[in-house]
Scaffold this motif. Structure first.
Motif, PDB file in Angstrom:
ATOM      1  N   ASP B  80       0.830  -1.205   0.000  1.00  0.00           N
ATOM      2  CA  ASP B  80       0.000   0.000   0.000  1.00  0.00           C
ATOM      3  C   ASP B  80       0.862   1.251   0.000  1.00  0.00           C
ATOM      4  OD1 ASP B  80      -2.319  -1.434  -0.022  1.00  0.00           O
ATOM      5  OD2 ASP B  80      -2.599  -1.403   2.156  1.00  0.00           O
ATOM      6  N   ALA B  81       1.952   1.195   0.745  1.00  0.00           N
ATOM      7  CA  ALA B  81       2.842   2.352   0.793  1.00  0.00           C
ATOM      8  C   ALA B  81       3.405   2.642  -0.592  1.00  0.00           C
ATOM      9  CB  ALA B  81       3.972   2.108   1.787  1.00  0.00           C
ATOM     10  N   ILE B  82       3.815   1.600  -1.298  1.00  0.00           N
ATOM     11  CA  ILE B  82       4.360   1.802  -2.647  1.00  0.00           C
ATOM     12  C   ILE B  82       3.296   2.391  -3.566  1.00  0.00           C
ATOM     13  CG2 ILE B  82       5.147   0.575  -4.714  1.00  0.00           C
ATOM     14  CD1 ILE B  82       6.809  -1.217  -2.842  1.00  0.00           C
ATOM     15  N   ARG B  83       2.091   1.866  -3.475  1.00  0.00           N
ATOM     16  CA  ARG B  83       1.007   2.430  -4.287  1.00  0.00           C
ATOM     17  C   ARG B  83       0.761   3.899  -3.929  1.00  0.00           C
ATOM     18  NH1 ARG B  83      -0.827  -3.060  -4.795  1.00  0.00           N
ATOM     19  NH2 ARG B  83      -1.086  -3.232  -2.541  1.00  0.00           N
ATOM     20  N   ALA B  84       0.846   4.203  -2.631  1.00  0.00           N
ATOM     21  CA  ALA B  84       0.626   5.591  -2.206  1.00  0.00           C
ATOM     22  C   ALA B  84       1.717   6.517  -2.747  1.00  0.00           C
ATOM     23  CB  ALA B  84       0.575   5.672  -0.685  1.00  0.00           C
ATOM     24  N   ILE B  85       2.954   6.043  -2.707  1.00  0.00           N
ATOM     25  CA  ILE B  85       4.068   6.849  -3.226  1.00  0.00           C
ATOM     26  C   ILE B  85       3.885   7.074  -4.724  1.00  0.00           C
ATOM     27  CG2 ILE B  85       6.551   6.883  -3.645  1.00  0.00           C
ATOM     28  CD1 ILE B  85       6.720   5.024  -1.066  1.00  0.00           C
ATOM     29  N   ALA B  86       3.572   5.985  -5.415  1.00  0.00           N
ATOM     30  CA  ALA B  86       3.398   6.076  -6.863  1.00  0.00           C
ATOM     31  C   ALA B  86       2.270   7.045  -7.206  1.00  0.00           C
ATOM     32  CB  ALA B  86       3.123   4.690  -7.453  1.00  0.00           C
ATOM     33  N   LEU B  87       1.156   6.920  -6.494  1.00  0.00           N
ATOM     34  CA  LEU B  87       0.039   7.825  -6.760  1.00  0.00           C
ATOM     35  C   LEU B  87       0.397   9.268  -6.405  1.00  0.00           C
ATOM     36  CD1 LEU B  87      -3.180   5.888  -5.717  1.00  0.00           C
ATOM     37  CD2 LEU B  87      -2.419   6.540  -8.014  1.00  0.00           C
ATOM     38  N   GLY B  88       1.195   9.439  -5.366  1.00  0.00           N
ATOM     39  CA  GLY B  88       1.641  10.780  -5.009  1.00  0.00           C
ATOM     40  C   GLY B  88       2.390  11.422  -6.165  1.00  0.00           C
ATOM     41  N   ILE B  89       3.253  10.653  -6.791  1.00  0.00           N
ATOM     42  CA  ILE B  89       3.996  11.165  -7.942  1.00  0.00           C
ATOM     43  C   ILE B  89       3.056  11.418  -9.110  1.00  0.00           C
ATOM     44  CG2 ILE B  89       5.853  10.688  -9.573  1.00  0.00           C
ATOM     45  CD1 ILE B  89       7.069   8.880  -7.384  1.00  0.00           C
ATOM     46  N   PHE B  90       2.182  10.456  -9.331  1.00  0.00           N
ATOM     47  CA  PHE B  90       1.247  10.589 -10.451  1.00  0.00           C
ATOM     48  C   PHE B  90       0.396  11.854 -10.326  1.00  0.00           C
ATOM     49  CE2 PHE B  90      -2.722   9.918 -12.688  1.00  0.00           C
ATOM     50  CZ  PHE B  90      -2.290   9.388 -13.899  1.00  0.00           C
ATOM     51  N   ASP B  91      -0.147  12.062  -9.135  1.00  0.00           N
ATOM     52  CA  ASP B  91      -1.024  13.221  -8.943  1.00  0.00           C
ATOM     53  C   ASP B  91      -0.247  14.528  -9.051  1.00  0.00           C
ATOM     54  OD1 ASP B  91      -3.224  11.609  -8.669  1.00  0.00           O
ATOM     55  OD2 ASP B  91      -3.088  11.486  -6.488  1.00  0.00           O
ATOM     56  N   THR B  92       1.005  14.497  -8.613  1.00  0.00           N
ATOM     57  CA  THR B  92       1.840  15.688  -8.751  1.00  0.00           C
ATOM     58  C   THR B  92       2.058  16.034 -10.226  1.00  0.00           C
ATOM     59  OG1 THR B  92       3.000  15.132  -6.714  1.00  0.00           O
ATOM     60  CG2 THR B  92       4.065  16.707  -8.177  1.00  0.00           C
ATOM     61  N   MET B  93       2.293  15.009 -11.019  1.00  0.00           N
ATOM     62  CA  MET B  93       2.501  15.254 -12.440  1.00  0.00           C
ATOM     63  C   MET B  93       1.227  15.717 -13.114  1.00  0.00           C
ATOM     64  SD  MET B  93       4.839  12.015 -13.441  1.00  0.00           S
ATOM     65  CE  MET B  93       3.341  11.045 -13.457  1.00  0.00           C
ATOM     66  N   ASP B  94       0.127  15.242 -12.592  1.00  0.00           N
ATOM     67  CA  ASP B  94      -1.153  15.630 -13.157  1.00  0.00           C
ATOM     68  C   ASP B  94      -1.394  17.120 -12.884  1.00  0.00           C
ATOM     69  OD1 ASP B  94      -3.295  14.410 -14.594  1.00  0.00           O
ATOM     70  OD2 ASP B  94      -4.591  14.913 -12.886  1.00  0.00           O
ATOM     71  N   ALA B  95      -1.042  17.546 -11.690  1.00  0.00           N
ATOM     72  CA  ALA B  95      -1.249  18.946 -11.307  1.00  0.00           C
ATOM     73  C   ALA B  95      -0.184  19.860 -11.931  1.00  0.00           C
ATOM     74  CB  ALA B  95      -1.222  19.079  -9.790  1.00  0.00           C
ATOM     75  N   HIS B  96       1.009  19.323 -12.139  1.00  0.00           N
ATOM     76  CA  HIS B  96       2.109  20.109 -12.705  1.00  0.00           C
ATOM     77  C   HIS B  96       2.761  19.334 -13.852  1.00  0.00           C
ATOM     78  CE1 HIS B  96       1.894  22.304  -8.835  1.00  0.00           C
ATOM     79  NE2 HIS B  96       1.986  21.139  -8.244  1.00  0.00           N
TER      80      HIS B  96
END
Lengths: 218, 218
Positions: B80-96
């Motif tokens: 779950d932590a890995i998925r959370a990290i990955a999604l954190g990056i994904f959402d950051t790229m989506d916003a920027h």
DNA sequence: ACCTGAACACCGTTCAAGT
DNA sequence: ACCTGAACACCGTTCAAGT
């Protein structure tokens, strides 16, 4: 055949693309300017625009020119075929570092479509369930393009003429001197960074994904 | 505290980076020039060079500024932590969207090191065998950076103000009209291209790799 | 120490003029 | 139809001169 076709040394997209590839390979990404290209082709900079829309199209064309022939495989087993395609791309990027840069940043493109198709055709052979086809294909594609981008970045980083092993050893040394509390993982794998084989490493990643695909619920 | 620190509106790397991020977010990658940045900071273009070495350092700093806070996770289970990290990056790229572009092409960087470390720490928790640690970490990292690059490329492709769904539908239509013999796979997944959810798709790829990692011989 | 802004050495791209 | 090459509208970066 009209006079046009007979003109000696007439400019053509083909000739332009080949000259561009020579510059990219011999002098690097930054040396490819329309001026340099025009000089090599003994013409004016503007002439190139008659055959090529802009620099993006030029880079896409050079990329296709080297990538498409590299991804024809000749394996009977789908897994082997995927590995062969992936390695074909990897070796192309190794020989032409600018390919990775363009592949990982440029849009659409025949090259990317061709890569997806070759990989995907093998997924069909593997009888991956319909609803996972797209995500399996894009996982493989994104992984390969990710490696492409990082390899290109590394090539750019590596000062011209530096030995790769020396460079990696230096980076590994930096890694192993990072703060032990903040960077436990990076410190731990620092030695593997210095000793690893890029190509094997790349294949290991492909295998992880293939294994995940094989385990997909049916 | 000396006079220097009290000066109002004094330039600092911090202020420069924040202004750069505003430009990148509001006007796009191509709008970030030293001249535009200087104008916004009400100073001369050369002043920026007192605080930042060059444009590459500037982009690295902006990238770190948005990525590093996005990859702190709060999950107890490593997967779950890995998925959370990955999604954190994904959402950051989506916003920027510019983050993806820089991450996938720039070298070294604190940001990439931080990403590797966060992912890798979870691999340690998963007790991945020592000899597979490095390749497992780089497979995850390369996949994520690959998606980063492609997302950035897509964002660049998408004409400003175009609806994403309309755009994908149009591309899917092109795909489904390709030659049936040459592009069987691409034609087959064309509809999934139009209907897919980027974020889910991205996670599906992470899961494939995690599954492969779980199956690694011990 | 830090800032200013003109100047330098480039780019990609356009376009009137040629053949 | 295709090519020429000067010109345009930019860039990142440097640096003498200021405060």
């Amino acid at each position: 055949m009209g006079l046009t076709a007979m003109r000696k040394n007439a400019l053509s997209k083909q000739r332009i693309v080949e000259a561009a590839i020579e510059i990219l390979d011999n002098e690097g990404e930054s040396a490819l300017t329309f001026r340099a290209l025009a000089t090599r082709l003994a013409t004016g900079a503007g002439a190139i625009y008659w055959h090529v829309a802009d620099k993006n199209e030029l880079l896409s064309a050079t990329t296709e020119h080297v990538v498409v022939p590299a991804i024809t495989h000749s394996a009977s087993e789908p897994g082997d075929a995927i590995r062969a395609i992936a390695l074909g791309i990897f070796d192309t990027m190794d020989a032409h570092p600018w390919v990775g840069a363009h592949l990982s940043r440029a849009p659409s493109q025949t090259a990317i479509l061709a890569i997806i198709e070759r990989l995907g055709a093998q997924l069909l052979e593997l009888e991956v369930p319909e609803k996972h086809l797209f995500s399996a294909g894009s996982a493989l594609g994104n992984y390969i393009l990710g490696v492409a981008g990082q390899n290109a970045a590394n090539a750019r980083l590596l000062p011209a003429g530096t030995d790769r092993v020396d460079f990696l050893t230096a980076v590994a040394n930096e890694w192993s001197q990072l703060d032990a509390d903040q960077y436990p993982f990076v410190r731990r794998v620092a030695r593997q960074l210095a000793e690893h084989d890029d190509r094997e490493q790349f294949l290991a990643g492909v295998d992880l994904i293939l294994d995940g695909i094989a385990n997909l619920p049916r």
